[in-house]
Design a protein around this motif. Structure first.
Motif, PDB file in Angstrom:
ATOM      1  N   ILE A  25      -0.848  -5.666  -0.160  1.00 22.32           N
ATOM      2  CA  ILE A  25      -0.821  -4.754  -1.644  1.00 22.32           C
ATOM      3  C   ILE A  25      -1.495  -4.925  -2.171  1.00 22.32           C
ATOM      4  CG2 ILE A  25       1.105  -4.498  -3.870  1.00 22.32           C
ATOM      5  CD1 ILE A  25       3.848  -5.123  -1.948  1.00 22.32           C
ATOM      6  N   ALA A  26      -2.197  -6.051  -2.821  1.00 21.44           N
ATOM      7  CA  ALA A  26      -3.508  -6.254  -3.280  1.00 21.44           C
ATOM      8  C   ALA A  26      -4.520  -5.409  -2.033  1.00 21.44           C
ATOM      9  CB  ALA A  26      -3.767  -7.457  -4.172  1.00 21.44           C
ATOM     10  N   ALA A  27      -4.305  -5.802  -1.266  1.00 16.05           N
ATOM     11  CA  ALA A  27      -5.750  -5.164  -0.671  1.00 16.05           C
ATOM     12  C   ALA A  27      -5.534  -3.454  -0.446  1.00 16.05           C
ATOM     13  CB  ALA A  27      -5.591  -5.455   0.858  1.00 16.05           C
ATOM     14  N   TRP A  28      -4.458  -2.428  -0.938  1.00 17.29           N
ATOM     15  CA  TRP A  28      -3.947  -1.587  -0.552  1.00 17.29           C
ATOM     16  C   TRP A  28      -4.297  -0.723  -2.298  1.00 17.29           C
ATOM     17  CZ3 TRP A  28      -2.773   1.975   3.548  1.00 17.29           C
ATOM     18  CH2 TRP A  28      -2.208   3.513   2.103  1.00 17.29           C
ATOM     19  N   PHE A  44      -3.361   2.124  -9.760  1.00 18.24           N
ATOM     20  CA  PHE A  44      -2.068   1.638  -9.772  1.00 18.24           C
ATOM     21  C   PHE A  44      -1.253   1.389 -11.418  1.00 18.24           C
ATOM     22  CE2 PHE A  44      -3.739   1.945  -5.183  1.00 18.24           C
ATOM     23  CZ  PHE A  44      -3.075   2.049  -4.496  1.00 18.24           C
ATOM     24  N   HIS A  45       0.022   1.816 -11.003  1.00 19.82           N
ATOM     25  CA  HIS A  45       0.889   1.158 -12.637  1.00 19.82           C
ATOM     26  C   HIS A  45       1.918   0.413 -12.751  1.00 19.82           C
ATOM     27  CE1 HIS A  45       3.209   4.645 -12.746  1.00 19.82           C
ATOM     28  NE2 HIS A  45       1.607   5.493 -12.031  1.00 19.82           N
ATOM     29  N   THR A  46       2.597   0.344 -10.773  1.00 19.06           N
ATOM     30  CA  THR A  46       4.033   0.537 -11.049  1.00 19.06           C
ATOM     31  C   THR A  46       3.580   0.267  -9.230  1.00 19.06           C
ATOM     32  OG1 THR A  46       4.978   1.682 -12.730  1.00 19.06           O
ATOM     33  CG2 THR A  46       6.316   0.657 -11.142  1.00 19.06           C
ATOM     34  N   ALA A  47       4.822  -1.459  -8.965  1.00 12.66           N
ATOM     35  CA  ALA A  47       5.357  -1.203  -7.535  1.00 12.66           C
ATOM     36  C   ALA A  47       6.226  -2.174  -7.946  1.00 12.66           C
ATOM     37  CB  ALA A  47       4.317  -3.023  -7.375  1.00 12.66           C
ATOM     38  N   VAL A  48       7.502  -1.307  -6.818  1.00 14.47           N
ATOM     39  CA  VAL A  48       8.511  -1.842  -6.642  1.00 14.47           C
ATOM     40  C   VAL A  48       8.873  -2.332  -5.261  1.00 14.47           C
ATOM     41  CG1 VAL A  48       9.498  -0.355  -8.647  1.00 14.47           C
ATOM     42  CG2 VAL A  48       9.607   0.381  -6.573  1.00 14.47           C
ATOM     43  N   GLY A  49      10.031  -2.532  -5.084  1.00 13.96           N
ATOM     44  CA  GLY A  49      10.141  -2.631  -3.697  1.00 13.96           C
ATOM     45  C   GLY A  49      10.844  -4.583  -3.046  1.00 13.96           C
ATOM     46  N   ALA A  50      11.547  -4.281  -3.127  1.00 13.15           N
ATOM     47  CA  ALA A  50      12.008  -5.806  -1.981  1.00 13.15           C
ATOM     48  C   ALA A  50      11.984  -5.467  -0.598  1.00 13.15           C
ATOM     49  CB  ALA A  50      13.484  -6.359  -2.307  1.00 13.15           C
ATOM     50  N   GLY A  51      12.063  -7.340   0.045  1.00 15.82           N
ATOM     51  CA  GLY A  51      11.632  -7.179   1.494  1.00 15.82           C
ATOM     52  C   GLY A  51      10.211  -7.129   1.833  1.00 15.82           C
ATOM     53  N   PHE A  83       3.010   3.097  -6.995  1.00  9.83           N
ATOM     54  CA  PHE A  83       2.646   4.476  -8.136  1.00  9.83           C
ATOM     55  C   PHE A  83       1.565   4.391  -8.675  1.00  9.83           C
ATOM     56  CE2 PHE A  83       7.176   3.948  -7.854  1.00  9.83           C
ATOM     57  CZ  PHE A  83       7.807   5.075  -7.519  1.00  9.83           C
ATOM     58  N   TYR A  84       1.002   5.430  -8.765  1.00  5.04           N
ATOM     59  CA  TYR A  84      -0.943   5.173  -9.044  1.00  5.04           C
ATOM     60  C   TYR A  84      -0.842   6.902  -9.946  1.00  5.04           C
ATOM     61  CZ  TYR A  84      -1.715   8.676  -5.308  1.00  5.04           C
ATOM     62  OH  TYR A  84      -1.804   9.176  -4.353  1.00  5.04           O
ATOM     63  N   HIS A  85      -1.983   6.862 -10.921  1.00  4.87           N
ATOM     64  CA  HIS A  85      -2.142   7.951 -11.423  1.00  4.87           C
ATOM     65  C   HIS A  85      -3.444   8.330 -10.973  1.00  4.87           C
ATOM     66  CE1 HIS A  85       0.358   7.680 -15.381  1.00  4.87           C
ATOM     67  NE2 HIS A  85       0.869   6.357 -14.904  1.00  4.87           N
ATOM     68  N   ALA A  86      -4.259   9.316 -11.144  1.00  2.00           N
ATOM     69  CA  ALA A  86      -5.396   9.682 -10.301  1.00  2.00           C
ATOM     70  C   ALA A  86      -5.569  11.414 -10.552  1.00  2.00           C
ATOM     71  CB  ALA A  86      -5.091   9.547  -8.832  1.00  2.00           C
ATOM     72  N   LEU A  87      -6.413  12.056 -10.251  1.00  2.00           N
ATOM     73  CA  LEU A  87      -7.697  13.420 -10.933  1.00  2.00           C
ATOM     74  C   LEU A  87      -7.250  13.240  -9.302  1.00  2.00           C
ATOM     75  CD1 LEU A  87     -10.581  12.080 -12.965  1.00  2.00           C
ATOM     76  CD2 LEU A  87      -8.119  13.197 -13.514  1.00  2.00           C
TER      77      LEU A  87
END
Length: 89
Positions: free
Chosen positions: A11-14, A68-75, A81-85
């Motif tokens: 996730i961090a690499a992505w 990126f501002h939010t990560a959700v999920g499990a397993g 989710f992110y903001h961008a232009l």
């Protein structure tokens, strides 16, 4: 070890790849047999890491400033989710 920890590095690499607009680095986060189905129409599918890297490269040509501002999920399921232009300069 918590359930999320095995995926934290990926996730961090992505996120880093997206924020730097590096399609090749983003593609390295994916499985060899990845398949992306267009959210606009299921007629457009990108199969395999090479096709997805090409698609991401095209996307990064018109999407910039990803934060990126939010990560959700499990397993093994996550949504980031992110903001961008969007648009060409």
């Amino acid at each position: 070890m918590s359930e999320a920890e095995p995926f934290d590095g990926t996730i961090a690499a992505w996120q880093a790849a997206g924020e730097s607009g590096d399609a090749a680095a983003a593609a390295r986060c994916l499985a060899d047999d990845v398949e992306v189905i267009s959210p606009l129409t299921a007629k457009f599918r990108f199969r395999g890491r090479d096709q997805v890297a090409e698609m991401l490269g095209a996307a990064f040509d018109v999407i910039s400033g990803i934060r990126f501002h939010t990560a959700v999920g499990a397993g093994d399921t996550r949504a980031l989710f992110y903001h961008a232009l969007a648009g060409r300069e």
